[in-house]
Design an enzyme around this catalytic site. Structure first.
Site, PDB file in Angstrom:
ATOM      1  N   GLU A 192      -9.783   3.885 -25.785  1.00 36.29           N
ATOM      2  CA  GLU A 192      -9.868   4.061 -24.336  1.00 36.29           C
ATOM      3  C   GLU A 192     -11.177   4.715 -23.915  1.00 36.29           C
ATOM      4  O   GLU A 192     -11.755   4.358 -22.882  1.00 36.29           O
ATOM      5  CB  GLU A 192      -8.671   4.876 -23.838  1.00 36.29           C
ATOM      6  N   HIS A 212     -13.851   2.051 -23.692  1.00 38.94           N
ATOM      7  CA  HIS A 212     -13.793   1.335 -22.414  1.00 38.94           C
ATOM      8  C   HIS A 212     -14.488   2.147 -21.315  1.00 38.94           C
ATOM      9  O   HIS A 212     -15.288   1.622 -20.537  1.00 38.94           O
ATOM     10  CB  HIS A 212     -12.343   1.104 -21.989  1.00 38.94           C
TER      11      HIS A 212
END
Length: 199
Positions: free
Chosen positions: A56, A59
């Protein structure tokens, strides 16, 4: 604070903790009163939990690098579901997602999506190399490094492949929409690591 009024670093930590707990329960087949529960919880946090967290963060970092506003938001419902179904011998990692807004080209959107699965595949290779160099008795703070390497390799290879599903909200759908060749190479590597190499 994020655009949703939440501190996304705390959201990431919450999702990391919940995912680690779910994976530990899954490893132990629901036997949370097992004497080795905390041993496997530590391994889960350092393999699946870290794999999710870095996925994450990748990202978020790439999205912000392209000038987009990007924040992670935990999905409390799915965190609870993942913990609950882990007792049934099923592991699903869907604790939240990075949401971003701002103008992005298809290439930029594809690279943001690709960053997560590639992070997991790089981690898998790292754990694979680790499994080749550590001795069976090597340990740190009571955690056997071979256990850490084997579990870390398997779960990160699987997370990399799972997130490349070319449909719905999965990263693979965005990568495929950008460049089918990049998609094919990434999926090929993920398949090799997941099914072609055993440790």
């Amino acid at each position: 604070m994020s655009m949703y009024g939440r501190n996304d670093n705390l959201e990431l930590l919450k999702a990391w903790a919940g995912t680690s707990l779910a994976f530990a329960i899954y490893i132990l087949q629901g036997q949370i009163f097992n004497s080795r529960f905390f041993y496997f919880l530590a391994i889960a946090a350092l393999t699946c939990g870290i794999g999710f967290l870095l996925h994450e963060l990748a990202h978020r970092v790439v999205a912000r690098n392209f000038g987009a506003e990007a924040h992670f938001v935990a999905h409390n419902g799915w965190l609870l579901i993942s913990i609950g179904i882990a007792f049934l011998g099923i592991f699903i990692a869907a604790p939240g997602a990075v949401w971003h807004r701002g103008y992005l080209t298809p290439r930029q959107g594809g690279l943001i999506a690709l960053a997560g699965p590639v992070t997991n595949l790089v981690l898998a290779v790292g754990f694979l190399l680790m499994s080749m160099v550590v001795a069976p008795g090597d340990a740190i703070f009571g955690v056997r490094l071979l256990d850490l390497a084997r579990i870390g390799y398997r779960i990160n290879a699987w997370l990399g492949l799972f997130n490349m599903i070319p449909a719905g909200p999965f990263d693979g759908a965005k990568v495929l929409a950008w460049d089918w060749r990049v998609f094919a190479v990434t999926v090929g590597i993920a398949l090799l690591l997941t099914f072609g190499i055993r440790v």
